[in-house]
Design a protein around this motif. Structure first.
Motif, PDB file in Angstrom:
ATOM      1  N   CYS A  30       0.865  -1.174   0.000  1.00  0.00           N
ATOM      2  CA  CYS A  30       0.000   0.000   0.000  1.00  0.00           C
ATOM      3  C   CYS A  30       0.904   1.227   0.000  1.00  0.00           C
ATOM      4  O   CYS A  30       1.956   1.229   0.642  1.00  0.00           O
ATOM      5  N   LEU A  32      -0.310   4.206   0.971  1.00  0.00           N
ATOM      6  CA  LEU A  32      -0.789   5.114   2.019  1.00  0.00           C
ATOM      7  C   LEU A  32      -0.408   4.540   3.383  1.00  0.00           C
ATOM      8  O   LEU A  32      -0.006   3.382   3.492  1.00  0.00           O
ATOM      9  N   ARG A  33      -0.571   5.350   4.417  1.00  0.00           N
ATOM     10  CA  ARG A  33      -0.337   4.898   5.793  1.00  0.00           C
ATOM     11  C   ARG A  33      -1.420   5.516   6.686  1.00  0.00           C
ATOM     12  O   ARG A  33      -1.144   6.406   7.507  1.00  0.00           O
ATOM     13  N   CYS A  34      -2.652   5.070   6.504  1.00  0.00           N
ATOM     14  CA  CYS A  34      -3.760   5.614   7.294  1.00  0.00           C
ATOM     15  C   CYS A  34      -3.477   5.385   8.782  1.00  0.00           C
ATOM     16  O   CYS A  34      -3.038   4.299   9.178  1.00  0.00           O
ATOM     17  N   TRP A  36      -5.275   4.729  11.231  1.00  0.00           N
ATOM     18  CA  TRP A  36      -6.016   3.662  11.887  1.00  0.00           C
ATOM     19  C   TRP A  36      -5.956   2.351  11.122  1.00  0.00           C
ATOM     20  O   TRP A  36      -6.739   1.429  11.379  1.00  0.00           O
ATOM     21  N   CYS A  37      -5.031   2.219  10.184  1.00  0.00           N
ATOM     22  CA  CYS A  37      -4.983   1.025   9.318  1.00  0.00           C
ATOM     23  C   CYS A  37      -4.955  -0.250  10.151  1.00  0.00           C
ATOM     24  O   CYS A  37      -4.171  -0.383  11.089  1.00  0.00           O
ATOM     25  N   THR A  39      -4.594  -3.321   8.669  1.00  0.00           N
ATOM     26  CA  THR A  39      -3.919  -4.406   7.944  1.00  0.00           C
ATOM     27  C   THR A  39      -2.474  -4.030   7.586  1.00  0.00           C
ATOM     28  O   THR A  39      -2.044  -4.240   6.434  1.00  0.00           O
ATOM     29  N   PHE A  43       1.418  -4.560   4.161  1.00  0.00           N
ATOM     30  CA  PHE A  43       2.303  -3.607   3.486  1.00  0.00           C
ATOM     31  C   PHE A  43       3.451  -4.331   2.775  1.00  0.00           C
ATOM     32  O   PHE A  43       3.846  -3.965   1.679  1.00  0.00           O
ATOM     33  N   GLY A  71      -3.977  -3.998   1.964  1.00  0.00           N
ATOM     34  CA  GLY A  71      -3.217  -3.197   1.036  1.00  0.00           C
ATOM     35  C   GLY A  71      -4.091  -2.434   0.037  1.00  0.00           C
ATOM     36  O   GLY A  71      -5.274  -2.239   0.249  1.00  0.00           O
ATOM     37  N   LYS A 117     -10.990   9.138   1.969  1.00  0.00           N
ATOM     38  CA  LYS A 117     -10.218   9.273   3.205  1.00  0.00           C
ATOM     39  C   LYS A 117     -10.548  10.586   3.909  1.00  0.00           C
ATOM     40  O   LYS A 117     -10.480  11.664   3.305  1.00  0.00           O
TER      41      LYS A 117
HETATM   42  S1  SF4 Z   1      -6.292   1.424   5.475  1.00  0.00           S
HETATM   43 FE1  SF4 Z   1      -6.061   0.671   3.379  1.00  0.00          FE
HETATM   44  S2  SF4 Z   1      -5.348   2.462   2.235  1.00  0.00           S
HETATM   45 FE2  SF4 Z   1      -5.001   2.926   4.386  1.00  0.00          FE
HETATM   46  S3  SF4 Z   1      -2.878   2.278   4.826  1.00  0.00           S
HETATM   47 FE3  SF4 Z   1      -4.219   0.543   5.332  1.00  0.00          FE
HETATM   48  S4  SF4 Z   1      -4.263  -0.719   3.489  1.00  0.00           S
HETATM   49 FE4  SF4 Z   1      -3.502   1.319   2.887  1.00  0.00          FE
END
Ligand code: SF4
Length: 213
Positions: A30, A32-34, A36-37, A39, A43, A71, A117
């Motif tokens: 992925c 991005l690095r949200c 609250w991710c 999963t 990565f 991801g 987002k």
């Molecule tokens: S929530 Fe989705 S888009 Fe955001 S960092 Fe995690 S895998 Fe990536």
């Protein structure tokens, strides 16, 4: 070839197919690095597999609903032939995407579950806003909401783009363990928001940290 994090059979926990058995194909990586991710293990962890190998494992589960997730699945070019081949074999195919990559090349029969987002993710400046113009009627838009600022952001985007009249569902999902679903429900009710509260069913059934469910 695709880099696959995991393939598993479970109960769909999100969107309007929540509660249905589903095969999940999680692609690695992925961009991005949200904040609250849930999963982050997707990565980097994964191994290269052929499309035929992926199709063969999906078919072993004897389930006609498949979700491609990550991801961010749209980072891998071979996700496009994978989606087409699943459709050709009669599967109902869902795609979970972060909303920052263009979705125009996704086969039209794939049901896209696309994030917008919110500021609390730390990635709201990555939204690819043109995606909202190419959503199909059967698609769904999801806002993960961390706090009141995120809620007001989602409310404004839903209104400005008339989202509820353009897609099958607009989903508001509270960040698990951070925003009380009751609080989010009260905000939605007070505003008569044309959206649907989404709780991540798999986190209620299994422990939130359980992988492969
Ligand atoms: S929530 Fe989705 S888009 Fe955001 S960092 Fe995690 S895998 Fe990536």
């Amino acid at each position: 070839m695709l880099t696959i994090n995991e393939i598993f059979y479970s109960i769909q926990g999100e969107a309007t197919r929540a509660g249905e058995p589903c095969v999940f194909v999680r692609l690695t990586a992925c961009d991005l690095r949200c904040s609250w991710c849930d999963t982050p293990y997707a990565f980097y962890e994964g191994r290269k597999r052929s499309i035929d190998d992926v199709l063969s494992e999906v078919e072993q589960h004897q389930c006609r609903l498949v979700e491609i997730t990550g991801g961010e699945p749209l980072l891998q070019e071979d996700v496009y032939p994978l989606m087409s081949m699943l459709l050709d074999r009669g599967f109902t195919v869902m795609l979970e995407t972060g909303g920052h990559r263009p979705i125009g090349r996704v086969p039209k029969d794939v049901i896209k579950i696309m994030d917008v987002k919110c500021p609390g993710s730390g990635e709201s400046d990555q939204n690819h806003w043109q995606n909202l113009d190419v959503l199909a009627r059967h698609d769904e838009v999801k806002f993960v909401v961390k706090d009141r600022v995120d809620y007001e952001f989602a409310r404004e985007v839903i209104s400005r783009h008339a989202l509820s009249s353009r897609v099958a569902a607009v989903l508001l999902s509270p960040v698990h363990g951070v925003l009380d679903p009751k609080t989010l429900s009260e905000w939605m009710l007070a505003d008569h928001l044309p959206a649907r509260l989404q709780l991540q069913l798999h986190k209620l059934i299994w422990s939130p940290e359980t992988r492969g469910v």
